[in-house]
Write a protein that holds these residues in place. Structure first.
Motif, PDB file in Angstrom:
ATOM      1  N   SER A   1     -64.183 -29.811  33.529  1.00  0.00           N
ATOM      2  CA  SER A   1     -63.802 -31.220  33.429  1.00  0.00           C
ATOM      3  C   SER A   1     -65.043 -32.098  33.460  1.00  0.00           C
ATOM      4  CB  SER A   1     -62.865 -31.602  34.579  1.00  0.00           C
ATOM      5  OG  SER A   1     -63.486 -31.330  35.828  1.00  0.00           O
ATOM      6  N   ASP A   2     -65.012 -33.177  32.687  1.00  0.00           N
ATOM      7  CA  ASP A   2     -66.133 -34.114  32.642  1.00  0.00           C
ATOM      8  C   ASP A   2     -66.090 -35.014  33.862  1.00  0.00           C
ATOM      9  OD1 ASP A   2     -67.189 -33.221  30.217  1.00  0.00           O
ATOM     10  OD2 ASP A   2     -65.734 -34.398  29.072  1.00  0.00           O
TER      11      ASP A   2
ATOM     12  N   ASP B   1     -57.470 -32.267  24.853  1.00  0.00           N
ATOM     13  CA  ASP B   1     -57.164 -33.518  24.150  1.00  0.00           C
ATOM     14  C   ASP B   1     -56.380 -33.288  22.866  1.00  0.00           C
ATOM     15  OD1 ASP B   1     -58.656 -35.141  26.055  1.00  0.00           O
ATOM     16  OD2 ASP B   1     -60.464 -34.306  25.119  1.00  0.00           O
ATOM     17  N   THR B   2     -55.603 -32.220  22.857  1.00  0.00           N
ATOM     18  CA  THR B   2     -54.807 -31.867  21.680  1.00  0.00           C
ATOM     19  C   THR B   2     -53.371 -31.594  22.117  1.00  0.00           C
ATOM     20  OG1 THR B   2     -56.737 -30.874  20.627  1.00  0.00           O
ATOM     21  CG2 THR B   2     -54.581 -30.264  19.746  1.00  0.00           C
ATOM     22  N   PRO B   3     -52.372 -32.171  21.444  1.00  0.00           N
ATOM     23  CA  PRO B   3     -50.974 -31.903  21.832  1.00  0.00           C
ATOM     24  C   PRO B   3     -50.685 -30.397  21.804  1.00  0.00           C
ATOM     25  CG  PRO B   3     -51.082 -33.740  20.289  1.00  0.00           C
ATOM     26  CD  PRO B   3     -52.469 -33.134  20.337  1.00  0.00           C
ATOM     27  N   SER B   4     -50.133 -29.917  22.903  1.00  0.00           N
ATOM     28  CA  SER B   4     -49.804 -28.495  23.044  1.00  0.00           C
ATOM     29  C   SER B   4     -48.423 -28.369  23.649  1.00  0.00           C
ATOM     30  CB  SER B   4     -50.838 -27.795  23.929  1.00  0.00           C
ATOM     31  OG  SER B   4     -52.142 -27.961  23.414  1.00  0.00           O
TER      32      SER B   4
ATOM     33  N   VAL C   1     -53.972 -32.793  27.668  1.00  0.00           N
ATOM     34  CA  VAL C   1     -54.858 -33.042  28.804  1.00  0.00           C
ATOM     35  C   VAL C   1     -56.311 -32.831  28.371  1.00  0.00           C
ATOM     36  CG1 VAL C   1     -53.181 -32.421  30.601  1.00  0.00           C
ATOM     37  CG2 VAL C   1     -54.617 -30.644  29.571  1.00  0.00           C
ATOM     38  N   PRO C   2     -57.270 -33.459  29.073  1.00  0.00           N
ATOM     39  CA  PRO C   2     -58.685 -33.206  28.782  1.00  0.00           C
ATOM     40  C   PRO C   2     -59.095 -31.802  29.233  1.00  0.00           C
ATOM     41  CG  PRO C   2     -58.363 -35.253  30.031  1.00  0.00           C
ATOM     42  CD  PRO C   2     -57.088 -34.496  30.096  1.00  0.00           C
ATOM     43  N   LYS C   3     -60.402 -31.503  29.073  1.00  0.00           N
ATOM     44  CA  LYS C   3     -60.930 -30.215  29.517  1.00  0.00           C
ATOM     45  C   LYS C   3     -60.697 -30.022  31.006  1.00  0.00           C
ATOM     46  CE  LYS C   3     -65.179 -30.843  28.342  1.00  0.00           C
ATOM     47  NZ  LYS C   3     -66.635 -30.576  28.213  1.00  0.00           N
ATOM     48  N   GLY C   4     -60.492 -28.748  31.400  1.00  0.00           N
ATOM     49  CA  GLY C   4     -60.400 -28.441  32.822  1.00  0.00           C
ATOM     50  C   GLY C   4     -59.246 -27.525  33.161  1.00  0.00           C
ATOM     51  N   TYR C   5     -59.061 -27.349  34.449  1.00  0.00           N
ATOM     52  CA  TYR C   5     -57.961 -26.529  34.970  1.00  0.00           C
ATOM     53  C   TYR C   5     -56.829 -27.459  35.397  1.00  0.00           C
ATOM     54  CZ  TYR C   5     -55.217 -23.786  38.292  1.00  0.00           C
ATOM     55  OH  TYR C   5     -54.191 -23.178  38.971  1.00  0.00           O
ATOM     56  N   TYR C   6     -55.603 -27.043  35.083  1.00  0.00           N
ATOM     57  CA  TYR C   6     -54.424 -27.812  35.476  1.00  0.00           C
ATOM     58  C   TYR C   6     -53.343 -26.854  35.968  1.00  0.00           C
ATOM     59  CZ  TYR C   6     -56.773 -31.566  32.988  1.00  0.00           C
ATOM     60  OH  TYR C   6     -57.704 -32.489  32.596  1.00  0.00           O
ATOM     61  N   GLU C   7     -52.386 -27.435  36.656  1.00  0.00           N
ATOM     62  CA  GLU C   7     -51.198 -26.689  37.071  1.00  0.00           C
ATOM     63  C   GLU C   7     -49.964 -27.474  36.665  1.00  0.00           C
ATOM     64  OE1 GLU C   7     -52.820 -24.284  41.024  1.00  0.00           O
ATOM     65  OE2 GLU C   7     -51.672 -26.130  41.293  1.00  0.00           O
ATOM     66  N   ILE C   8     -48.951 -26.733  36.280  1.00  0.00           N
ATOM     67  CA  ILE C   8     -47.651 -27.332  36.042  1.00  0.00           C
ATOM     68  C   ILE C   8     -46.712 -26.801  37.109  1.00  0.00           C
ATOM     69  CG2 ILE C   8     -47.140 -25.563  34.279  1.00  0.00           C
ATOM     70  CD1 ILE C   8     -45.271 -27.680  32.980  1.00  0.00           C
ATOM     71  N   ALA C   9     -46.192 -27.713  37.916  1.00  0.00           N
ATOM     72  CA  ALA C   9     -45.302 -27.352  39.020  1.00  0.00           C
ATOM     73  C   ALA C   9     -43.878 -27.709  38.649  1.00  0.00           C
ATOM     74  CB  ALA C   9     -45.717 -28.076  40.290  1.00  0.00           C
ATOM     75  N   ILE C  10     -42.935 -26.840  38.994  1.00  0.00           N
ATOM     76  CA  ILE C  10     -41.513 -27.058  38.747  1.00  0.00           C
ATOM     77  C   ILE C  10     -40.859 -27.262  40.113  1.00  0.00           C
ATOM     78  CG2 ILE C  10     -39.516 -26.247  37.459  1.00  0.00           C
ATOM     79  CD1 ILE C  10     -42.123 -26.252  35.822  1.00  0.00           C
ATOM     80  N   PRO C  11     -40.716 -28.518  40.586  1.00  0.00           N
ATOM     81  CA  PRO C  11     -40.221 -28.736  41.954  1.00  0.00           C
ATOM     82  C   PRO C  11     -38.876 -28.087  42.221  1.00  0.00           C
ATOM     83  CG  PRO C  11     -41.103 -30.755  41.024  1.00  0.00           C
ATOM     84  CD  PRO C  11     -41.056 -29.778  39.906  1.00  0.00           C
ATOM     85  N   GLY C  12     -37.984 -28.086  41.209  1.00  0.00           N
ATOM     86  CA  GLY C  12     -36.658 -27.540  41.445  1.00  0.00           C
ATOM     87  C   GLY C  12     -36.628 -26.055  41.687  1.00  0.00           C
ATOM     88  N   SER C  13     -37.624 -25.326  41.163  1.00  0.00           N
ATOM     89  CA  SER C  13     -37.640 -23.873  41.344  1.00  0.00           C
ATOM     90  C   SER C  13     -38.695 -23.419  42.332  1.00  0.00           C
ATOM     91  CB  SER C  13     -37.891 -23.183  39.993  1.00  0.00           C
ATOM     92  OG  SER C  13     -39.220 -23.408  39.566  1.00  0.00           O
TER      93      SER C  13
ATOM     94  N   GLY D   1     -50.650 -21.863  36.181  1.00  0.00           N
ATOM     95  CA  GLY D   1     -51.978 -22.362  35.871  1.00  0.00           C
ATOM     96  C   GLY D   1     -52.171 -22.587  34.381  1.00  0.00           C
ATOM     97  N   ILE D   2     -53.028 -23.550  34.056  1.00  0.00           N
ATOM     98  CA  ILE D   2     -53.315 -23.895  32.665  1.00  0.00           C
ATOM     99  C   ILE D   2     -54.828 -24.011  32.503  1.00  0.00           C
ATOM    100  CG2 ILE D   2     -52.993 -25.590  30.810  1.00  0.00           C
ATOM    101  CD1 ILE D   2     -50.507 -26.575  32.404  1.00  0.00           C
ATOM    102  N   GLY D   3     -55.366 -23.402  31.459  1.00  0.00           N
ATOM    103  CA  GLY D   3     -56.769 -23.550  31.127  1.00  0.00           C
ATOM    104  C   GLY D   3     -56.916 -24.385  29.873  1.00  0.00           C
ATOM    105  N   SER D   4     -57.433 -25.602  30.028  1.00  0.00           N
ATOM    106  CA  SER D   4     -57.710 -26.455  28.876  1.00  0.00           C
ATOM    107  C   SER D   4     -59.173 -26.234  28.512  1.00  0.00           C
ATOM    108  CB  SER D   4     -57.437 -27.921  29.219  1.00  0.00           C
ATOM    109  OG  SER D   4     -57.680 -28.750  28.108  1.00  0.00           O
ATOM    110  N   VAL D   5     -59.378 -25.315  27.587  1.00  0.00           N
ATOM    111  CA  VAL D   5     -60.719 -24.804  27.287  1.00  0.00           C
ATOM    112  C   VAL D   5     -60.907 -24.735  25.779  1.00  0.00           C
ATOM    113  CG1 VAL D   5     -62.262 -22.817  27.538  1.00  0.00           C
ATOM    114  CG2 VAL D   5     -60.723 -23.437  29.406  1.00  0.00           C
TER     115      VAL D   5
END
Length: 820
Positions: A494-495, A35-38, A83-95, A100-104
């Motif tokens: 994640s909650d 929940d913090t801009p990164s 993003v809130p707490k949890g695991y996320y992914e950032i996908a780059i469709p063009g490439s 993976g991202i850890g929001s911890v």
């Protein structure tokens, strides 16, 4: 888990996006505060020309949560994300790339020394990761200890040359700066320590112990434990030597630590399931434990030999390894029973409460060809497998858990590791970080009674307790509990929706947050896990005053003794006049007069076969040679332990226990295993000389002759890797229901004779090394097959060896399948 496919329409957002490859600027960018801009920063390679690069954000379940454009600034692309707490992914469709991202949240409070990581940064560092970044991430999530490995040659390349400063020491200082202590593991020897290779236990234990005495003093502030060697019950890590050789090394190191008053605990080698082998040679795995009953048997021949040699009087910690595939429903009880097996055995040797640590706990998974990450469903099951073992380890009272492996290791499509090739986290890494946040410094309390939730483990944390629930794959469940749930957390942190006493859970790992007072009266402690937990809480017997005398069975270059990790094999020729050479090591600072007695235990008085005495200078050794009529004690195929005791004034007695087995003739082997089926080794059509199916060193000329059996003669023409393995084709024969193989063969010149089992060319399922000595004499051996992976898939066997000479000839007269 629901997976939302990427929309092809995203491809139109950027120009030339398909030409881009993005490389993370820093691993630490991908561990962000909830929940913090990164900002995630990437270096752009392979093309350019776009004003923006489209990105898709997905959550742990694979659901799309946002579409964001990366902002281009020269060769750097930046993505702003909150993003809130949890695991996320950032996908780059063009490439086609995904990261993976850890929001911890940053771990706060005292770190729990239970939580460890097998890092291996000293031996290797994967491309695209920074050691400093790794340590920052481990500190952030609350890792207290790491397992490190290095080779002795890096600090002691030559006799009397000690150079600890360098990469190894720099890394340890960096760990210390981050408040992380190391578990040091080594399995390396060098020639000046009388070691034939990196995985061969050294013959000169005094110099090896002295190196560790110096390292222990130098790295005392950063070392949490010394794990002596790795998986010595596996032939590949012992040089195929029996465990008495290993225990001699442990004794030497532990004595010098005691002499120097070192506070560093000494641990066993990380035993595998091989150490729990049954009488039929098969290693125990979790598949063996589906009945829900605890193991009561304690007769494990490999471990028993270690115990007879005094292992448990010379270690402070007992470490083991447990690897598994992605979470399977049987694993819960299987893992408990394996821990129970080790506890039962340590109790047999008066150490029921010795700290027990799983120093290598991996979950292997598959990554599709050409992909950088597993499918989300596979990644989720892998995370569940890791977290289950973390939770069960803590519940069963283990003192430590080390996830294998931090770094990305890809073997064809099989993968180990918590990081992808770019250094960003897979789901299991974020799940581990959340497990630490949930369970650090918590005490196991038991299981919920009749909750309807299935597998549960309750942990007390002051007034707020945590219930861990595991639901196997399948339908979810809705239950009404006799207490209020104040919050529900997913495996990634994640909650989830919380509320009251009626809750709904899906498959996988979930954490429930409750008041300790509310849940206490609904807990049962009449469980296997809790009994193991209680054993771990007992007072452990400390290491006693140790003897400076360490005995070894001497193995002399040029007259090597054929052995396996189980025992030494005594040939028929030497049985009546066997040479038993014993090295008497004195690790004290004073000369010692040592009285020796060799005997075999019997029901009445011990049968003494030799006595003598010898003077041994300080920090030195002397070798004694005894001729023993081993045939007097070795009858049939039954092994027997030969003991040597050492006494000297003012010190405890020392013991050496050597397990010998008389070599079995082919006729006797057939009597032992009467239910057999002969393989047609004399049929030329069964042997492949096609180079696609013929494993051989370049430049070799082979003459393969079939008849009563098979003979293959090799002329390598030039030096180099002198190995050759003709393939025996099984054709329509299946190994299903086969217990093992009886092989009768010989090699005319020195060689390491091996047999490997394959599903197809290059697809090895298992191997045995070595199977019999290469001394130009006929030998008969039983090769167990129960530990071969996917035995039903075996289609080929390659039989041959690594020759020590340019020419050699191998003979196989008989191969018999032993049926169940």
């Amino acid at each position: 888990m629901r997976i939302v496919p990427l929309l092809l329409a995203l491809m139109s957002i950027a120009v030339h996006a398909a030409e881009y490859r993005l490389i993370p600027v820093s691993m630490t960018d991908f561990w962000i505060t909830p929940d913090t801009p990164s900002v995630l920063s990437f270096r752009i390679s392979n093309g350019g020309g776009a004003d923006a690069i489209p990105c898709v954000i997905r959550n742990y379940s694979g659901d799309e949560t946002a579409r964001i454009n990366a902002v281009i600034d020269g060769d750097i692309a930046r993505v702003a994300i909150t993003v809130p707490k949890g695991y996320y992914e950032i996908a780059i469709p063009g490439s086609g790339q995904t990261f993976g991202i850890g929001s911890v949240a940053t771990f706060a409070g005292p770190r729990d020394t239970f939580f460890g990581m097998d890092c291996g940064l000293t031996w290797q560092t994967q491309k695209n990761i920074s050691r400093d970044a790794v340590m920052a991430i481990l500190k952030r999530i609350g890792i207290a200890r790491v397992r490190e490995r290095f080779g002795i040659r890096d600090v002691a390349p030559l006799r009397d040359v000690f150079k600890p400063e360098g990469t190894a020491e720099t890394i340890r200082k960096a760990y210390g700066h981050n408040g992380i202590r190391t578990v040091e593991m080594f399995h390396g020897g060098v020639s000046w320590m009388e070691s034939k290779g990196d995985r061969d236990i050294p013959g000169d234990v005094i110099v090896m112990a002295d190196v560790w005495r110096a390292l222990g003093a130098r790295w005392a502030d950063t070392t949490a434990m010394l794990e002596v060697w790795n998986e010595v019950d596996a032939a590949s890590y012992s040089g195929n030597k029996p465990v008495d050789q290993y225990v001699s090394l442990v004794k030497a190191i532990r004595y010098l630590f005691q002499r120097e008053q070192s506070s560093i605990p000494v641990s066993t080698c990380g035993f595998t399931g091989e150490s729990l082998k049954r009488d039929d040679e098969r290693a125990l795995t979790a598949n063996d434990f589906v009945s829900g009953t605890e193991i009561s048997r304690t007769d494990h021949p490999f471990l028993d030999l270690a115990g007879e040699n005094g292992l448990m009087e010379n270690v402070d910690v007992f470490s083991f390894h447990f690897h598994s595939k992605v979470m399977d429903d049987y694993t819960a009880q299987g893992y408990i029973d394996i821990i129970s097996a080790y506890r039962s055995w340590t109790a047999k040797y008066s150490r029921p409460s010795i700290p027990l640590v799983n120093t290598e706990s991996g979950v292997n998974f598959t990554v599709p060809k050409g992909a950088s990450r597993p499918e989300p469903e596979v990644d989720d099951r892998t995370a569940a497998g890791h977290v289950f073992k973390i939770v069960e380890s803590k519940a069963c009272g283990l003192s430590g858990y080390y996830a294998f492996y931090l770094q990305h290791v890809l073997e064809d499509v099989r993968c180990w590791g918590l990081l992808d090739s770019a250094g960003t986290p897979f789901r299991p890494f974020v799940a581990y970080a959340n497990a630490i946040a949930m369970l650090a410094n918590a005490e196991y309390a038991g299981e919920l009674a009749d909750s309807g939730l299935g597998w549960t483990r309750v942990f007390f944390k002051a007034n707020a307790s945590v219930i861990v629930v595991y639901r196997p794959s399948g339908a979810g469940v809705t239950v009404t509990l006799p207490f209020t749930v104040h919050g529900i957390t997913g495996i990634d942190g994640s909650d989830r929706a919380a509320g009251g006493s009626e809750i709904s859970l899906n498959a996988g790992i979930t954490y429930l947050h409750v008041d300790t007072a509310d849940v206490k009266k609904h807990i049962t402690t009449n469980t296997a896990s809790y009994r193991l937990y209680q054993m771990s809480r007992g007072a452990d017997r400390p290491v006693p005053k140790l003897s400076p005398i360490v005995l070894q069975r001497r193995i002399v270059a040029g007259r090597e003794i054929f052995s396996t990790p189980k025992n030494y094999i005594v040939s028929e020729d030497e049985c009546a006049d066997m040479l038993l050479e014993v090295r008497v090591n004195n690790l004290s600072g004073d000369p010692q007069n040592v009285s020796l007695s060799g005997y075999v235990k019997s029901n009445m008085a011990n049968d003494v076969f030799q006595t003598g005495s010898i003077d041994v200078p300080p920090m030195s050794y002397r070798d004694v040679q005894w001729r023993v009529n081993a045939a007097r004690y070795l009858t049939g195929n039954e092994p027997r332990i030969f003991y040597v005791d050492a006494k000297c004034p003012g010190t405890p007695d020392a013991v050496l226990a050597v397990k010998l087995q008389r070599e079995t003739t082919f006729a006797d082997m057939m009597k032992t295993y009467p239910n057999t089926e002969r393989l047609p080794v004399g049929e030329s059509s069964r042997w492949s000389t096609d180079k696609r199916y013929f494993n051989w060193a370049g430049g070799a000329v082979i003459d393969l002759v079939c008849g009563q059996g098979v003979r293959f003669s090799i002329d390598f023409r030039k030096d180099g890797h002198k190995w050759i393995f003709p393939f025996f084709i099984l054709k329509d024969k299946s190994f299903s229901g086969i217990r093992g193989l009886i092989i009768r063969g010989r090699a005319e010149q020195p060689a390491t004779v091996m047999i490997n089992f394959l599903s197809d060319y290059g697809k090895t399922l298992g191997h045995k090394e070595p199977i019999f000595p290469a001394d130009n004499k006929w030998h008969t051996v039983f090769v167990a097959l129960d530990d071969i992976k996917d035995i039903d898939s075996v289609r080929l066997m390659e039989i041959g060896g690594l020759s020590m000479s340019l020419t050699n000839t191998y003979h196989i007269s008989d191969m018999m399948l032993v049926l169940r």
